[in-house]
Write an enzyme that holds these catalytic residues in place. Structure first.
Site, PDB file in Angstrom:
ATOM      1  N   LYS A  60      38.275  37.352  51.740  1.00 22.17           N
ATOM      2  CA  LYS A  60      37.186  37.175  50.781  1.00 22.17           C
ATOM      3  C   LYS A  60      37.752  36.433  49.583  1.00 22.17           C
ATOM      4  O   LYS A  60      38.744  36.855  48.998  1.00 22.17           O
ATOM      5  CB  LYS A  60      36.626  38.531  50.365  1.00 22.17           C
ATOM      6  CG  LYS A  60      35.397  38.443  49.496  1.00 22.17           C
ATOM      7  CD  LYS A  60      34.804  39.830  49.307  1.00 22.17           C
ATOM      8  CE  LYS A  60      33.448  39.770  48.663  1.00 22.17           C
ATOM      9  NZ  LYS A  60      32.835  41.110  48.582  1.00 22.17           N
ATOM     10  N   ASP A 155      24.569  49.406  49.204  1.00 19.20           N
ATOM     11  CA  ASP A 155      24.113  48.109  49.723  1.00 19.20           C
ATOM     12  C   ASP A 155      24.220  48.101  51.242  1.00 19.20           C
ATOM     13  O   ASP A 155      24.592  47.101  51.846  1.00 19.20           O
ATOM     14  CB  ASP A 155      24.930  46.973  49.121  1.00 19.20           C
ATOM     15  CG  ASP A 155      24.253  45.610  49.298  1.00 19.20           C
ATOM     16  OD1 ASP A 155      23.021  45.565  49.488  1.00 19.20           O
ATOM     17  OD2 ASP A 155      24.972  44.590  49.246  1.00 19.20           O
ATOM     18  N   LYS A 157      23.076  47.598  54.728  1.00 22.71           N
ATOM     19  CA  LYS A 157      22.072  46.775  55.397  1.00 22.71           C
ATOM     20  C   LYS A 157      22.727  46.192  56.634  1.00 22.71           C
ATOM     21  O   LYS A 157      23.961  46.227  56.764  1.00 22.71           O
ATOM     22  CB  LYS A 157      21.569  45.676  54.461  1.00 22.71           C
ATOM     23  CG  LYS A 157      22.672  44.766  53.936  1.00 22.71           C
ATOM     24  CD  LYS A 157      22.168  43.810  52.890  1.00 22.71           C
ATOM     25  CE  LYS A 157      23.315  42.933  52.366  1.00 22.71           C
ATOM     26  NZ  LYS A 157      22.867  42.041  51.312  1.00 22.71           N
ATOM     27  N   ASN A 160      25.931  44.148  56.400  1.00 24.80           N
ATOM     28  CA  ASN A 160      27.163  44.813  55.979  1.00 24.80           C
ATOM     29  C   ASN A 160      27.669  45.824  57.001  1.00 24.80           C
ATOM     30  O   ASN A 160      28.522  46.649  56.691  1.00 24.80           O
ATOM     31  CB  ASN A 160      26.966  45.489  54.620  1.00 24.80           C
ATOM     32  CG  ASN A 160      26.754  44.477  53.513  1.00 24.80           C
ATOM     33  OD1 ASN A 160      27.142  43.322  53.637  1.00 24.80           O
ATOM     34  ND2 ASN A 160      26.130  44.903  52.438  1.00 24.80           N
TER      35      ASN A 160
END
Length: 195
Positions: A60, A155, A157, A160
């Site tokens: 990342k 978060d 979803k 992810n």
């Protein structure tokens, strides 16, 4: 500016989960970025090969100026700390974090099956049996995060939730995660608009 405040400056790293500590620092020069595999609000994730070993990782890459401009310092620090402490088969593994003058890097396990969103988009509905297994693994990941690390993801979803080659789920992207208070509640808000 030093954004990962609990870390030494330029190129220093903390290693966990699988690689023996090295005597020299790890930097982006140790990796060959092969191709982008996802893009988020605060950075891009690349498939990368570690030059010394040929092993594949997900890296990342986040621009420091963008993070500071968007007031995301705490989120990045939180994501790194959570990933560095997590040790669960249903949570993506952390290997390194380091920074250059302009970027922050988090090196994670490359989960080669893609994400649940793409799977659902490509195959449509999943069988009841597969759904049951994915949900059970997801519950185990969330239980571990909440009970052992006191983390609320905020978060969760399909984007992810990654799936490895053997069909096992791996929760990822802790950028909006928070620590639970004594009653088990987190700060209100969070999540992705549209979900």
């Amino acid at each position: 500016p030093q954004i990962l405040s609990d870390r030494p400056r330029e190129g220093k790293h903390r290693e966990t989960h699988g690689e023996a500590p090295s005597r020299r620092t790890v930097s982006i020069q140790d990796f060959q970025l092969l191709k982008p595999i996802s893009k988020g609000a605060y950075g891009r994730v690349y498939l990368a090969r570690k030059i010394a070993t040929g092993d594949l990782f997900a890296v990342k890459v986040m621009n420091k100026k963008d993070l500071l401009r968007k007031n995301q310092r705490q989120h990045v620090q939180s994501e790194r700390r959570i990933m560095a402490h997590a040790n669960n088969p249903f949570v993506a593994k952390f290997y390194h974090s380091f920074q250059s003058k302009n970027h922050l890097f988090i090196v994670m396990e490359f989960v080669n099956g893609g994400d649940l969103f793409s799977l659902l988009k490509n195959v449509g509905n999943l069988s009841e049996e597969v759904t049951r297994v994915y949900l059970a693994e997801l519950v185990l990941a969330l239980r571990y995060l909440h009970e052992e690390l006191h983390v609320i993801h905020r978060d969760l979803k399909p984007d992810n939730i990654l799936i490895n080659a053997s069909g096992q789920v791996k929760v990822t992207d802790f950028g909006l995660a928070t620590l639970a208070d004594a009653q088990g509640y987190g700060v209100a808000g969070g999540g992705t608009i549209g979900y």
